[in-house]
Design a protein around this motif. Structure first.
Motif, PDB file in Angstrom:
ATOM      1  N   ASN A 181      32.251  46.658  48.213  1.00 14.13           N
ATOM      2  CA  ASN A 181      32.842  46.253  49.438  1.00 14.13           C
ATOM      3  C   ASN A 181      32.928  47.199  50.200  1.00 14.13           C
ATOM      4  N   ASP A 184      42.650  43.225  45.744  1.00 16.28           N
ATOM      5  CA  ASP A 184      41.442  42.763  45.106  1.00 16.28           C
ATOM      6  C   ASP A 184      41.803  43.425  43.566  1.00 16.28           C
ATOM      7  N   ASN A 235      33.212  38.646  45.835  1.00 16.05           N
ATOM      8  CA  ASN A 235      34.401  39.334  44.907  1.00 16.05           C
ATOM      9  C   ASN A 235      34.517  38.782  43.609  1.00 16.05           C
TER      10      ASN A 235
END
Lengths: 154, 111
Positions: free
Chosen positions: A23, B22, A48
């Motif tokens: 990221n 995430d 992701n």
């Protein structure tokens, strides 16, 4: 980096902590290519989900390699952004999975399988192929205004 | 990802999340959410400072909401940005866990 310059490439290890490095790298690449926030966010989500699936599942089991290789290739422009995730894990075509049934209530809802749904719902185009012992998953996102035009892929 | 918990009146628990939800974020909050899932009856989750939501975050939310629902309790989210709303909508989770504008609406949703 623009499409004309060829893809930006990042090689990842198989540890889940690699997603943070992915990221960070991705943020720099999309900024450098002038990708608008909505489009960058869409592809970040797809990327992701795809990389998480690879890191969680591709290298598990007796058939899996003990020398994992994961590579991400980006082709970025302000209007269209694509990511290809290549891995040498066990063969897995996410597009072969049936679409998830609509959720009806919390009592019966499963807690997994959302990642592939998100890729399908977010990307304008998703392609999978297996070549030379590697999975290649390509996800293409397009800028929102373009996505809303009648000519855009659905 | 950081989490703070605040006990409000009427037994409502306010959970404030900060950062990306995430893989790393989910790892940070999975255990505290499991504790909440095991004991709380009314939970509101402040998403104002959540800048990214991936499926693993959705998984944590559903895993938390299921036992709360089973006990007859409720969980609601508020302050959810547009991208995260899309994620909750695309997965259909917004049909199971209410997603509302602000804290007052969330408190009303779980009352």
């Amino acid at each position: 980096m623009t499409e004309a310059a060829g893809p930006a490439v990042l090689r990842l290890g198989s540890d889940l902590s690699e997603v943070a490095r992915l990221n960070d790298w991705y943020a720099g690449e999309v900024a450098g290519a002038g990708v608008p926030p909505d489009l960058a966010g869409d592809l970040k989500l797809c990327l992701n989900e795809a990389v998480a699936n690879v890191l969680f599942y591709a290298f598990e089991g007796d058939d899996a390699t003990d020398a994992p290789e994961v590579e991400v290739r980006l082709l970025l422009s302000p209007f269209r952004a694509s990511a290809e995730v290549i891995d040498n894990g066990i063969a897995f075509d996410p597009l072969s999975r049936p679409r998830a049934a609509p959720l009806t209530d919390l009592a019966t809802a499963g807690i997994g399988g959302f990642g592939i749904t998100l890729i399908r719902e977010t990307a304008a185009e998703v392609r999978y192929r297996r070549a030379e012992g590697r999975n290649h998953l390509t996800m293409v996102c397009v800028a929102r205004a373009e996505a809303q035009s009648p000519d855009a892929p659905r | 990802m950081q989490m703070t918990q605040t006990e409000l009146e009427n037994g409502t628990l306010k959970v404030t999340l900060t950062g990306p939800f995430d893989i790393a974020g989910a790892g940070d909050v999975d255990l505290p959410f499991s504790v909440i899932a095991g004991r709380a009856q009314k939970v509101i989750v402040d998403f104002t400072a959540v800048d990214f939501l991936a499926s693993i975050g959705v998984r944590v939310l559903v895993k938390t909401a299921k036992p709360i629902d089973k006990r007859g309790g409720k969980m609601a989210l508020f302050g959810v940005n547009e991208a995260a709303r899309k994620v909750l909508s695309a997965t259909g989770v917004d049909t199971l866990i209410p997603v509302v504008e602000d804290e007052a609406s969330a408190r009303a949703a779980v009352a």
